[in-house]
Scaffold this motif. Sequence first.
Motif, PDB file in Angstrom:
ATOM      1  N   ASN A   1     -12.812 -17.763  -1.353  1.00  0.00           N
ATOM      2  CA  ASN A   1     -13.310 -16.476  -1.823  1.00  0.00           C
ATOM      3  C   ASN A   1     -12.611 -15.291  -1.154  1.00  0.00           C
ATOM      4  O   ASN A   1     -12.855 -14.155  -1.527  1.00  0.00           O
ATOM      5  CB  ASN A   1     -14.823 -16.375  -1.596  1.00  0.00           C
ATOM      6  N   ALA A   2     -11.769 -15.558  -0.136  1.00  0.00           N
ATOM      7  CA  ALA A   2     -11.067 -14.468   0.533  1.00  0.00           C
ATOM      8  C   ALA A   2     -10.114 -13.804  -0.458  1.00  0.00           C
ATOM      9  O   ALA A   2      -9.498 -14.460  -1.286  1.00  0.00           O
ATOM     10  CB  ALA A   2     -10.284 -15.010   1.728  1.00  0.00           C
ATOM     11  N   GLU A   3     -10.008 -12.489  -0.338  1.00  0.00           N
ATOM     12  CA  GLU A   3      -9.137 -11.752  -1.246  1.00  0.00           C
ATOM     13  C   GLU A   3      -7.688 -12.125  -0.983  1.00  0.00           C
ATOM     14  O   GLU A   3      -7.267 -12.218   0.169  1.00  0.00           O
ATOM     15  CB  GLU A   3      -9.326 -10.249  -1.039  1.00  0.00           C
ATOM     16  N   PRO A   4      -6.912 -12.326  -2.036  1.00  0.00           N
ATOM     17  CA  PRO A   4      -5.495 -12.644  -1.831  1.00  0.00           C
ATOM     18  C   PRO A   4      -4.761 -11.440  -1.253  1.00  0.00           C
ATOM     19  O   PRO A   4      -5.119 -10.292  -1.512  1.00  0.00           O
ATOM     20  CB  PRO A   4      -4.988 -12.981  -3.235  1.00  0.00           C
ATOM     21  N   LYS A   5      -3.733 -11.712  -0.461  1.00  0.00           N
ATOM     22  CA  LYS A   5      -2.943 -10.627   0.121  1.00  0.00           C
ATOM     23  C   LYS A   5      -2.158  -9.940  -0.992  1.00  0.00           C
ATOM     24  O   LYS A   5      -1.733 -10.577  -1.937  1.00  0.00           O
ATOM     25  CB  LYS A   5      -2.002 -11.185   1.181  1.00  0.00           C
ATOM     26  N   PRO A   6      -1.965  -8.619  -0.871  1.00  0.00           N
ATOM     27  CA  PRO A   6      -1.248  -7.905  -1.926  1.00  0.00           C
ATOM     28  C   PRO A   6       0.188  -8.399  -2.054  1.00  0.00           C
ATOM     29  O   PRO A   6       0.837  -8.721  -1.062  1.00  0.00           O
ATOM     30  CB  PRO A   6      -1.300  -6.445  -1.472  1.00  0.00           C
ATOM     31  N   GLY A   7       0.674  -8.441  -3.285  1.00  0.00           N
ATOM     32  CA  GLY A   7       2.027  -8.899  -3.558  1.00  0.00           C
ATOM     33  C   GLY A   7       2.996  -7.736  -3.667  1.00  0.00           C
ATOM     34  O   GLY A   7       2.652  -6.576  -3.412  1.00  0.00           O
ATOM     35  N   LEU A   8       4.210  -8.049  -4.105  1.00  0.00           N
ATOM     36  CA  LEU A   8       5.275  -7.057  -4.184  1.00  0.00           C
ATOM     37  C   LEU A   8       4.896  -5.881  -5.073  1.00  0.00           C
ATOM     38  O   LEU A   8       5.080  -4.721  -4.702  1.00  0.00           O
ATOM     39  CB  LEU A   8       6.557  -7.725  -4.697  1.00  0.00           C
ATOM     40  N   SER A   9       4.355  -6.149  -6.245  1.00  0.00           N
ATOM     41  CA  SER A   9       4.036  -5.072  -7.179  1.00  0.00           C
ATOM     42  C   SER A   9       3.002  -4.118  -6.588  1.00  0.00           C
ATOM     43  O   SER A   9       3.176  -2.891  -6.621  1.00  0.00           O
ATOM     44  CB  SER A   9       3.526  -5.653  -8.503  1.00  0.00           C
ATOM     45  N   GLU A  10       1.942  -4.670  -6.032  1.00  0.00           N
ATOM     46  CA  GLU A  10       0.890  -3.822  -5.471  1.00  0.00           C
ATOM     47  C   GLU A  10       1.404  -3.010  -4.288  1.00  0.00           C
ATOM     48  O   GLU A  10       1.133  -1.807  -4.167  1.00  0.00           O
ATOM     49  CB  GLU A  10      -0.297  -4.691  -5.042  1.00  0.00           C
ATOM     50  N   LEU A  11       2.180  -3.648  -3.408  1.00  0.00           N
ATOM     51  CA  LEU A  11       2.712  -2.936  -2.246  1.00  0.00           C
ATOM     52  C   LEU A  11       3.721  -1.863  -2.649  1.00  0.00           C
ATOM     53  O   LEU A  11       3.766  -0.787  -2.043  1.00  0.00           O
ATOM     54  CB  LEU A  11       3.352  -3.927  -1.273  1.00  0.00           C
ATOM     55  N   ALA A  12       4.522  -2.139  -3.675  1.00  0.00           N
ATOM     56  CA  ALA A  12       5.480  -1.135  -4.153  1.00  0.00           C
ATOM     57  C   ALA A  12       4.745   0.072  -4.721  1.00  0.00           C
ATOM     58  O   ALA A  12       5.152   1.224  -4.494  1.00  0.00           O
ATOM     59  CB  ALA A  12       6.403  -1.746  -5.193  1.00  0.00           C
ATOM     60  N   HIS A  13       3.678  -0.154  -5.464  1.00  0.00           N
ATOM     61  CA  HIS A  13       2.910   0.969  -6.012  1.00  0.00           C
ATOM     62  C   HIS A  13       2.234   1.767  -4.899  1.00  0.00           C
ATOM     63  O   HIS A  13       2.167   2.997  -4.962  1.00  0.00           O
ATOM     64  CB  HIS A  13       1.893   0.462  -7.036  1.00  0.00           C
ATOM     65  N   GLN A  14       1.741   1.076  -3.868  1.00  0.00           N
ATOM     66  CA  GLN A  14       1.163   1.782  -2.727  1.00  0.00           C
ATOM     67  C   GLN A  14       2.228   2.607  -2.005  1.00  0.00           C
ATOM     68  O   GLN A  14       1.981   3.746  -1.597  1.00  0.00           O
ATOM     69  CB  GLN A  14       0.525   0.782  -1.752  1.00  0.00           C
ATOM     70  N   ALA A  15       3.428   2.030  -1.859  1.00  0.00           N
ATOM     71  CA  ALA A  15       4.526   2.735  -1.194  1.00  0.00           C
ATOM     72  C   ALA A  15       4.935   3.967  -1.985  1.00  0.00           C
ATOM     73  O   ALA A  15       5.193   5.037  -1.406  1.00  0.00           O
ATOM     74  CB  ALA A  15       5.710   1.791  -1.001  1.00  0.00           C
ATOM     75  N   ALA A  16       5.012   3.845  -3.304  1.00  0.00           N
ATOM     76  CA  ALA A  16       5.377   4.993  -4.142  1.00  0.00           C
ATOM     77  C   ALA A  16       4.330   6.096  -4.020  1.00  0.00           C
ATOM     78  O   ALA A  16       4.673   7.284  -3.901  1.00  0.00           O
ATOM     79  CB  ALA A  16       5.517   4.550  -5.596  1.00  0.00           C
ATOM     80  N   ALA A  17       3.070   5.733  -4.043  1.00  0.00           N
ATOM     81  CA  ALA A  17       2.001   6.726  -3.893  1.00  0.00           C
ATOM     82  C   ALA A  17       2.088   7.397  -2.530  1.00  0.00           C
ATOM     83  O   ALA A  17       1.887   8.613  -2.404  1.00  0.00           O
ATOM     84  CB  ALA A  17       0.643   6.056  -4.083  1.00  0.00           C
TER      85      ALA A  17
ATOM     86  N   GLY B   1      11.736  11.093   0.631  1.00  0.00           N
ATOM     87  CA  GLY B   1      10.525  10.310   0.797  1.00  0.00           C
ATOM     88  C   GLY B   1      10.886   8.896   1.193  1.00  0.00           C
ATOM     89  O   GLY B   1      11.923   8.378   0.782  1.00  0.00           O
ATOM     90  N   SER B   2      10.035   8.277   1.998  1.00  0.00           N
ATOM     91  CA  SER B   2      10.308   6.908   2.410  1.00  0.00           C
ATOM     92  C   SER B   2       9.002   6.161   2.633  1.00  0.00           C
ATOM     93  O   SER B   2       7.957   6.766   2.875  1.00  0.00           O
ATOM     94  CB  SER B   2      11.155   6.880   3.690  1.00  0.00           C
ATOM     95  N   ALA B   3       9.084   4.852   2.524  1.00  0.00           N
ATOM     96  CA  ALA B   3       7.926   3.999   2.768  1.00  0.00           C
ATOM     97  C   ALA B   3       8.426   2.608   3.128  1.00  0.00           C
ATOM     98  O   ALA B   3       9.500   2.189   2.685  1.00  0.00           O
ATOM     99  CB  ALA B   3       7.029   3.942   1.535  1.00  0.00           C
ATOM    100  N   ASP B   4       7.656   1.924   3.939  1.00  0.00           N
ATOM    101  CA  ASP B   4       7.993   0.573   4.365  1.00  0.00           C
ATOM    102  C   ASP B   4       6.795  -0.336   4.134  1.00  0.00           C
ATOM    103  O   ASP B   4       5.649   0.107   4.204  1.00  0.00           O
ATOM    104  CB  ASP B   4       8.348   0.542   5.861  1.00  0.00           C
ATOM    105  N   PHE B   5       7.082  -1.595   3.864  1.00  0.00           N
ATOM    106  CA  PHE B   5       6.011  -2.582   3.767  1.00  0.00           C
ATOM    107  C   PHE B   5       6.581  -3.955   4.067  1.00  0.00           C
ATOM    108  O   PHE B   5       7.798  -4.139   4.135  1.00  0.00           O
ATOM    109  CB  PHE B   5       5.313  -2.545   2.404  1.00  0.00           C
ATOM    110  N   GLN B   6       5.704  -4.904   4.299  1.00  0.00           N
ATOM    111  CA  GLN B   6       6.122  -6.271   4.580  1.00  0.00           C
ATOM    112  C   GLN B   6       5.353  -7.245   3.709  1.00  0.00           C
ATOM    113  O   GLN B   6       4.209  -6.998   3.344  1.00  0.00           O
ATOM    114  CB  GLN B   6       5.938  -6.606   6.057  1.00  0.00           C
TER     115      GLN B   6
END
Length: 197
Positions: free
Chosen positions: A44-60, A175-180
């Motif tokens: 039931n644990a939430e899945p970790k965010p993937g590339l698409s979700e992290l890219a959208h967060q980075a763009a925002a 603008g810049s953003a990083d994620f892993q």
Amino acid sequence: MRLSLPFKSQLPGLAASSRLLFLIVMMLLLVGCAALGNNNTARNAEPKPGLSELAHQAAAQMVANNPDVTRYNPMIAATFVSIDNLSQSSTFGRISSEIMASALAQQGMQVREVKMRDSMFIEETVGELILSRQVQRLSAQHNARSILMGTYAQGQDYLYVSARVVRVGDAMVLGSADFQLPLDNNLRSLLEGQGGW
């Protein structure tokens, strides 16, 4: 009466062994329930965010940190490259650039579509923030005022991605953003076969 005496003498022993058996069964049931509970929690644990979700967060995040970035339209996107060799990319580099450009478009950037084999790259000798002559030429052809660039680095357990929007005229980072991303088999397959492009 003689027959009942041995039977009565065995009752305390039977009661003690029954209690012991009952306690053992209860402990096994509790251990089983605990194991099932842990299993359900993991499922039931939430899945970790993937590339698409992290890219959208980075763009925002990019646009939130510098709303003026959207004034530098139109933007063209370069394929993200390996930090260890800026003349190499991979399937991951190409798809991450596409997803990031899409995410920035949703944040208000006007993204000019440019798809040509040798059109977008950063020369290894000039570094990651300096635009190559070909990129300068291409941005002039498409009247682009900014370019999306990115690098990635593969670690043991994570893939690290750094994305930035750079002003064409002077290579200033707008603008810049990083994620892993957790490095799993899916990402490893996207990173295979890195080569020139």
